[in-house]
Design a protein around this motif. Structure first.
Motif, mmCIF file in Angstrom:
data_model
loop_
_atom_site.group_PDB
_atom_site.id
_atom_site.type_symbol
_atom_site.label_atom_id
_atom_site.label_comp_id
_atom_site.label_asym_id
_atom_site.label_seq_id
_atom_site.Cartn_x
_atom_site.Cartn_y
_atom_site.Cartn_z
ATOM 1 N N LYS A 265 47.709 50.613 36.598
ATOM 2 C CA LYS A 265 48.058 50.164 37.938
ATOM 3 C C LYS A 265 48.179 48.633 38.003
ATOM 4 O O LYS A 265 47.377 47.910 37.399
ATOM 5 N N PRO A 266 49.166 48.120 38.750
ATOM 6 C CA PRO A 266 49.242 46.665 38.925
ATOM 7 C C PRO A 266 48.063 46.169 39.749
ATOM 8 O O PRO A 266 47.532 46.895 40.588
ATOM 9 N N GLN A 267 47.658 44.952 39.504
ATOM 10 C CA GLN A 267 46.542 44.368 40.236
ATOM 11 C C GLN A 267 47.027 43.146 40.998
ATOM 12 O O GLN A 267 47.608 42.225 40.410
ATOM 13 N N ASP A 268 46.814 43.154 42.310
ATOM 14 C CA ASP A 268 47.199 42.003 43.125
ATOM 15 C C ASP A 268 46.321 40.803 42.794
ATOM 16 O O ASP A 268 45.164 40.946 42.359
ATOM 17 N N ALA A 269 46.890 39.635 43.016
ATOM 18 C CA ALA A 269 46.070 38.435 42.924
ATOM 19 C C ALA A 269 45.025 38.475 44.030
ATOM 20 O O ALA A 269 45.297 38.923 45.145
ATOM 21 N N THR A 270 43.828 38.059 43.729
ATOM 22 C CA THR A 270 42.741 38.022 44.704
ATOM 23 C C THR A 270 42.103 36.631 44.687
ATOM 24 O O THR A 270 42.501 35.758 43.909
ATOM 25 N N PHE A 271 41.133 36.478 45.556
ATOM 26 C CA PHE A 271 40.444 35.187 45.640
ATOM 27 C C PHE A 271 38.952 35.393 45.388
ATOM 28 O O PHE A 271 38.368 36.390 45.820
ATOM 29 N N LYS A 272 38.381 34.437 44.729
ATOM 30 C CA LYS A 272 36.947 34.468 44.466
ATOM 31 C C LYS A 272 36.398 33.071 44.745
ATOM 32 O O LYS A 272 37.023 32.061 44.391
ATOM 33 N N ILE A 273 35.255 33.032 45.422
ATOM 34 C CA ILE A 273 34.648 31.739 45.747
ATOM 35 C C ILE A 273 33.793 31.308 44.556
ATOM 36 O O ILE A 273 32.787 31.946 44.210
ATOM 37 N N GLY A 276 31.705 27.021 45.493
ATOM 38 C CA GLY A 276 31.954 26.631 46.875
ATOM 39 C C GLY A 276 33.412 26.412 47.194
ATOM 40 O O GLY A 276 33.735 25.863 48.259
ATOM 41 N N ARG A 277 34.318 26.875 46.320
ATOM 42 C CA ARG A 277 35.734 26.711 46.577
ATOM 43 C C ARG A 277 36.473 28.004 46.218
ATOM 44 O O ARG A 277 36.092 28.720 45.295
ATOM 45 N N PRO A 278 37.556 28.316 46.945
ATOM 46 C CA PRO A 278 38.315 29.530 46.635
ATOM 47 C C PRO A 278 39.153 29.355 45.362
ATOM 48 O O PRO A 278 39.837 28.347 45.194
ATOM 49 N N THR A 279 39.079 30.341 44.508
ATOM 50 C CA THR A 279 39.828 30.329 43.254
ATOM 51 C C THR A 279 40.664 31.599 43.163
ATOM 52 O O THR A 279 40.187 32.690 43.481
ATOM 53 N N VAL A 280 41.901 31.476 42.702
ATOM 54 C CA VAL A 280 42.794 32.621 42.578
ATOM 55 C C VAL A 280 42.468 33.403 41.314
ATOM 56 O O VAL A 280 42.409 32.846 40.217
ATOM 57 N N VAL A 281 42.220 34.684 41.475
ATOM 58 C CA VAL A 281 42.082 35.591 40.332
ATOM 59 C C VAL A 281 43.479 36.131 40.052
ATOM 60 O O VAL A 281 44.088 36.768 40.915
ATOM 61 N N PRO A 282 44.032 35.880 38.865
ATOM 62 C CA PRO A 282 45.447 36.191 38.593
ATOM 63 C C PRO A 282 45.788 37.670 38.779
ATOM 64 O O PRO A 282 44.958 38.557 38.588
ATOM 65 N N SER A 283 47.040 37.880 39.159
ATOM 66 C CA SER A 283 47.562 39.245 39.290
ATOM 67 C C SER A 283 47.914 39.794 37.909
ATOM 68 O O SER A 283 47.944 39.063 36.914
ATOM 69 N N LYS A 284 48.210 41.074 37.888
ATOM 70 C CA LYS A 284 48.547 41.726 36.619
ATOM 71 C C LYS A 284 49.592 42.800 36.878
ATOM 72 O O LYS A 284 49.437 43.629 37.767
ATOM 73 N N LEU A 321 51.067 41.069 45.524
ATOM 74 C CA LEU A 321 50.761 39.644 45.682
ATOM 75 C C LEU A 321 50.579 39.046 44.288
ATOM 76 O O LEU A 321 49.616 39.361 43.591
ATOM 77 N N THR A 322 51.533 38.220 43.879
ATOM 78 C CA THR A 322 51.468 37.622 42.546
ATOM 79 C C THR A 322 50.584 36.376 42.554
ATOM 80 O O THR A 322 50.228 35.841 43.607
ATOM 81 N N THR A 323 50.273 35.902 41.358
ATOM 82 C CA THR A 323 49.441 34.703 41.218
ATOM 83 C C THR A 323 50.102 33.510 41.897
ATOM 84 O O THR A 323 49.448 32.746 42.637
ATOM 85 N N GLU A 324 51.404 33.351 41.668
ATOM 86 C CA GLU A 324 52.129 32.205 42.231
ATOM 87 C C GLU A 324 52.139 32.277 43.759
ATOM 88 O O GLU A 324 51.976 31.265 44.444
ATOM 89 N N GLU A 325 52.337 33.479 44.292
ATOM 90 C CA GLU A 325 52.342 33.635 45.742
ATOM 91 C C GLU A 325 50.971 33.320 46.323
ATOM 92 O O GLU A 325 50.866 32.674 47.371
ATOM 93 N N ALA A 326 49.921 33.776 45.662
ATOM 94 C CA ALA A 326 48.562 33.528 46.156
ATOM 95 C C ALA A 326 48.253 32.032 46.189
ATOM 96 O O ALA A 326 47.617 31.534 47.135
ATOM 97 N N ALA A 356 29.710 44.773 54.473
ATOM 98 C CA ALA A 356 30.057 43.427 54.014
ATOM 99 C C ALA A 356 30.791 43.480 52.680
ATOM 100 O O ALA A 356 31.756 42.732 52.455
ATOM 101 N N ASP A 357 30.358 44.365 51.793
ATOM 102 C CA ASP A 357 31.033 44.507 50.499
ATOM 103 C C ASP A 357 32.476 44.978 50.670
ATOM 104 O O ASP A 357 33.386 44.561 49.936
ATOM 105 N N LEU A 358 32.693 45.869 51.638
ATOM 106 C CA LEU A 358 34.020 46.454 51.812
ATOM 107 C C LEU A 358 35.025 45.477 52.418
ATOM 108 O O LEU A 358 36.225 45.561 52.140
ATOM 109 N N ILE A 359 34.562 44.529 53.247
ATOM 110 C CA ILE A 359 35.519 43.590 53.843
ATOM 111 C C ILE A 359 35.684 42.328 52.992
ATOM 112 O O ILE A 359 36.651 41.583 53.193
ATOM 113 N N ARG A 360 34.764 42.107 52.060
ATOM 114 C CA ARG A 360 34.863 40.916 51.209
ATOM 115 C C ARG A 360 36.165 40.965 50.390
ATOM 116 O O ARG A 360 36.518 41.980 49.802
ATOM 117 N N GLY A 361 36.878 39.851 50.373
ATOM 118 C CA GLY A 361 38.110 39.772 49.603
ATOM 119 C C GLY A 361 39.358 40.140 50.389
ATOM 120 O O GLY A 361 40.467 40.083 49.838
#
Length: 557
Positions: A265-273, A276-284, A321-326, A356-361
């Motif tokens: 399955k493709p994986q959307d780009a996500t964000f991880k803090i 103390g700063r948001p970082t893009v987790v690359p898509s696949k 959602l690709t890495t570049e788009e994120a 809280a776990d379900l809405i995170r991200g």
């Protein structure tokens, strides 16, 4: 002889003259219209009599019979009208033809049809409406696959109104005191009994004779009969021949868990803090099975009782959602955050942490709407929730998801201070002191939700964290507003009652007065006030409830 002939002629002349005089200049004697006698009357008298006797009947609803059904038809809506003058003209006046003249004197009467006016389109529309109401539609032969077992549905003839013949019947029967019977025709089904029996033997029975193996690049998965049978159907083609059909999207959704090991399955780009700063987790990118191809391959092997292997291919699929788009979404800073502190309890910790776990991200693009109920899902044991205290109709009860409102309230305040548009929120029925007055939200599946729309130029990413006595929700994006909050004094204060309860599900409840309050927020942009929003909130009194069964009571905390 001459004297005899002359005498006969004289007698005929006398009789003829008398007949002419008796018949007069009006409508021939013995003439009736729908049972109304107008014979011997002048045209004007005949017209007046028809208007008097048939005029009311012309506008009264007509009774039409179709089989065992009796319906009323409005002549005006059906485009029908009575023409009395035209009817009198059609009846004519006395004839000088001796045969007709003496026939009208000594013969029986004559019934003539009334002249009517017809609006063709209105009459047809009215009859089509009648046909819809009384039609016995034919039942097509078909095969169903409930519970994985094929069941033959044999065809049955129907019956419908013959519109053309019905129009003629209406014309002929209009103004008649009796009802009008509308002719019908048999409606035959397209699919015959023989076709149902053929389809059952050649396809339906073999289709559910065993599982289907799906093969993808050497990997295999087994689809049980119950997975694909409920999405099977047989529909007739133009020739009335039953053709099998397999709902592709529904089949794939039901089989997805079984098929997942065969796909990437493709994986959307996500964000991880991080730090103390948001970082893009690359898509696949991924490789997946196409639902239409799966359905076609499975359908092709269903007529077989052996060798039921459906071979399908994997196809490249890009993430939504690709890495570049994120990276271009503007998620770079905190735009709103809130923390709620609560008295810990085992059920609260489980439910609050799970929500809280379900809405995170969650990633909410500009213009998109976010819903807590859609994101968290129904609060059930299968979804990771446990029973706890909830408020229902102003009373504390035990049910799944108790404590989830702490997450809803915290999310509401993070959204409130981010400046996004609040679409839906529901304060608790009575005030709970751990929350800010008027700025809190309860949720209940599926009718009470917390919803907002991202009206910012940047995307929003929701981050959550918690301890055993607090939960924090933070919105990340690009800050557009400086938000100032305030509230009015309490008003319309109402005192609670005292109730003693001996029910099994009773829970002790501390009293709390009811009141009304207005909360507002001021949205500033570049140092200027751009918007003011006010929310009116009404709290009911929380009654003091004392349970008679102490061993079952619970003190609200």
């Amino acid at each position: 002889v001459l004297l005899g002939v002359g005498g006969t002629a004289t007698l005929f002349a006398v009789l003829y003259g008398g007949a002419v005089a008796y018949a007069g200049d009006g409508v021939p004697r013995g003439t009736t219209v729908r049972g109304v006698d107008i014979g011997g009357l002048s045209p004007q008298e005949a017209e007046r009599k028809l208007v008097e006797r048939l005029g009311p009947r012309a506008s009264e609803p007509m009774t039409v019979q179709v089989g065992d059904a009796r319906l009323r038809l409005d002549p005006k809506r059906a485009g029908l009208g009575f023409d009395p003058r035209g009817t009198v003209v059609a009846a004519g006046t006395r004839s000088l033809n001796p045969i007709k003249l003496f026939g009208s004197l000594f013969g029986g009467g004559r019934e003539i049809a009334p002249k009517i006016t017809v609006a063709e389109e209105q009459l047809r529309a009215s009859l089509e409406l009648v046909a819809e109401q009384v039609a016995e539609r034919p039942r097509e032969g078909s095969i169903t696959f409930r519970d994985g077992t094929p069941k033959a549905v044999m065809p049955r003839e129907g019956r419908t109104v013959d519109i053309v013949a019905a129009e003629q019947a209406i014309r002929a029967g209009y103004l008649s005191p009796e009802g009008i019977t509308l002719p019908t025709v048999v409606a035959k089904p397209k699919v015959t009994r023989e076709e149902v029996e053929r389809a059952m033997k050649e396809f339906a029975e073999p289709a559910v004779s065993g599982p289907v193996v799906v093969s993808v690049e050497g990997k295999k998965a087994r689809l049980p009969v119950r997975t694909f049978a409920k999405h099977l159907s047989m529909v007739p083609d133009a020739q009335g021949r039953l053709q099998p059909k397999l709902a592709a999207v529904e089949l794939y959704a039901d089989a997805e868990e079984v098929l997942d090991p065969l796909q990437e399955k493709p994986q959307d780009a996500t964000f991880k803090i991080v730090g103390g700063r948001p970082t893009v987790v690359p898509s696949k990118a991924g490789k997946v099975i196409k639902p239409t191809e799966l359905a076609e391959s499975v359908l092709a092997v269903l007529p077989k009782r052996t060798g039921r292997t459906a071979v399908v291919q994997l196809h490249p699929e890009q993430p939504k959602l690709t890495t570049e788009e994120a990276k271009s979404l503007g998620v770079k800073e905190v735009i709103g955050t809130w923390t709620t502190h609560y008295v810990p309890a085992p059920y609260k910790n489980v439910n609050i942490h799970r929500a809280a776990d379900l809405i995170r991200g969650s990633v909410i693009l500009p213009g998109e709407e976010w819903s807590l109920n859609k994101t968290v899902g129904e609060r059930t044991a299968a979804n990771g929730f446990v029973k706890g205290l909830i408020i229902n109709d102003g009373r504390l009860y035990e049910d799944y998801g108790g404590g989830t409102s702490a997450v809803a309230t915290t999310t509401f305040n993070a959204a409130f201070f981010s400046g996004v548009k609040i679409l839906e929120f529901h304060p608790h029925s009575f005030y709970i002191s751990i929350y800010p007055e008027g700025r809190e939200a309860t949720v209940a599946w599926p009718y009470k939700d917390l919803r907002f729309r991202n009206t910012l130029d940047s995307a929003i990413v929701i981050d959550t964290s918690y301890t055993n006595s607090s939960v924090t929700v933070t919105f990340w994006g690009t800050k557009e507003y400086q938000v100032q909050a305030g509230k009015s004094p309490r008003r319309n204060i109402r005192q609670p009652r005292e109730i003693v309860d001996d029910s099994v599900n009773c829970a002790n409840q501390n009293p709390q007065p009811g009141f009304e309050v207005d909360v507002y927020r001021l949205l500033h942009k570049d140092g200027h006030l751009v918007k003011r929003e006010t929310y009116h909130v009404k709290y009911n009194p929380a009654d003091k409830i004392t349970c008679k069964r102490p061993e079952r009571s619970r003190q609200r905390r």
